[in-house]
Design a protein around this motif. Sequence first.
Motif, PDB file in Angstrom:
ATOM      1  N   SER A  23       3.487  -5.363   7.545  1.00 44.53           N
ATOM      2  CA  SER A  23       3.203  -3.983   7.939  1.00 44.53           C
ATOM      3  C   SER A  23       2.726  -3.964   9.389  1.00 44.53           C
ATOM      4  CB  SER A  23       2.135  -3.371   7.029  1.00 44.53           C
ATOM      5  OG  SER A  23       2.594  -3.217   5.714  1.00 44.53           O
TER       6      SER A  23
ATOM      7  N   ASP B 163       4.793   3.722   0.409  1.00 50.20           N
ATOM      8  CA  ASP B 163       5.418   3.289   1.653  1.00 50.20           C
ATOM      9  C   ASP B 163       6.892   3.676   1.691  1.00 50.20           C
ATOM     10  OD1 ASP B 163       4.997   1.293   4.106  1.00 50.20           O
ATOM     11  OD2 ASP B 163       6.939   0.854   3.201  1.00 50.20           O
TER      12      ASP B 163
ATOM     13  N   GLN C 154       8.216  -6.988   4.074  1.00 47.04           N
ATOM     14  CA  GLN C 154       7.347  -6.080   3.318  1.00 47.04           C
ATOM     15  C   GLN C 154       7.851  -5.945   1.882  1.00 47.04           C
ATOM     16  OE1 GLN C 154       7.323  -2.370   5.733  1.00 47.04           O
ATOM     17  NE2 GLN C 154       5.139  -2.313   5.233  1.00 47.04           N
TER      18      GLN C 154
END
Length: 516
Positions: A122, A58, A141
């Motif tokens: 997310s 990510d 997150q």
Amino acid sequence: MGWTATETSATGTTATGASPALPGQNLRGQNLRGQAATGKARTALWLCLAAGFITLLDQSVFILAVPAMTATLQADAAQVQWILASYSLAFGIALVPAGRLGDLLGRRRLFVAGILVFGVFSLVGGLASDPWVVIAARLLQGLGAGCLNPQVLGLLQDLYTGAQRAKALGYYAAVCGPLIGGVILSAAGADAGWRVLFLVNVPLVLVLVPLAIRLLPGGKAADALSARNNRRRPSVDAVGALLLGSAVIAFLTPAVYGTQGSSLVWLAAGAGTILCFAGWEFLYHRRGRMPLLSPELVRSKGYLLGTVVALCQFGVGAAMAALTAFYFLSGTGLAPLAAAGILAPQAAGMLLASSQSWRFLGRFGRAGVVFALAASLATLVLKDLAVQGLDNAAAAVAVAAVGLVQGVATGLVVAPNQALTLGHAPGGAAGVAAGFYQLSQRFSAALCSAAIAGLFLNALPDTGFRGAFHHAIVLCAVLTAIAILAGALDWIRDAVARRRISAPSTRTAPTEKATP
């Protein structure tokens, strides 16, 4: 699913009392007893790799989405820097208390909680329409990922030792790559691509949560293991976590808002907070409780020097990803997929080297890490020469080619350094040691990525993008040189210790031979 009480504890011995094999030996069948236990360890490894994939990937691909996100959300320079830094910042703040909670409550519970928080926010980030909502989503997150990742490293510490631990960490370090981000951004389009980077995490989380609940170690065996590893009064150092988080924010703020007059005030505040944190940790330990920063870790030179290597190396990795993306996306106008193609050889080199780094570690040890860092320093110089002396197309090819070598060098540093450094963790502090190790990485990543973003977003006309690239390379070179120095000192320390251990047997050998 029940687990037998034969997992490897944080001290490096199994729950049955067996001693682990030395690094470099064949450890097949020695870390866990029986085929069934070995199969469960492999299952846990694959779950850890999957969780590491979505939380670490990510961050590595998100940098490619920054230009499109900036345009869609109309974010200013400071907001863009906070979007980049917030994930690593929150990740780092959560690591140490989460590592401690994992030691106390069991890793499966924290693993599941962390990945759930990561998945929920997310979804929030993917649906956001305001820069500050994205920043908040990235922060939360990061908190989820920071709660999850100490459990991943702690599980690998608990389940593997020696060469097998290095091999597992090598697989874990190899799960990241930028090409996926470039493909998503190109396929979904500039406006929707960055949202898809958020939303793609959600179905993966929905799959991983029930698997983790069913398959990761937990229940009475894991609780007994945690109880054995924690002889001090069970506690969570909330004040220490608050002080540590405040220090990270204080050091990060000047990187976001530039060299204004308040920067010195923020830096002084950060230094003062670090001193307060050290004092509090000392008092907390004196009261018979387990602080965030274990005194045993502070006294371990091998752990401290290895953590310095990790801090510098990870900061360079984050900075180079941001540097390459900003220069070729904003400076030369390349499409996201083309920019990802420039980063891809470095990711491929790291993937290849990481998967075999346990062999490298077994043969060369700390010396190999030092030489790999030296090779990485040379690649930084070559990249700068390419950008400064070639046209944009030729520079892109050259940076991609040199990136392959840099990726191999990085892959030979990350997992071996983790294995060497976390091997110095004292009994009962595996989660805390892993947490502080990753905290150093995330703190450095947040600071370096924000600094690189500031260089490019605030590039002056007389400096230009090439000048910003050069200044960023200088920063990365200084950090790499510090990592080389720390690694060399640990290499020398280890060599001296080995010589002292072998000296008595060398002196007594002639006497034993002469005895009738």
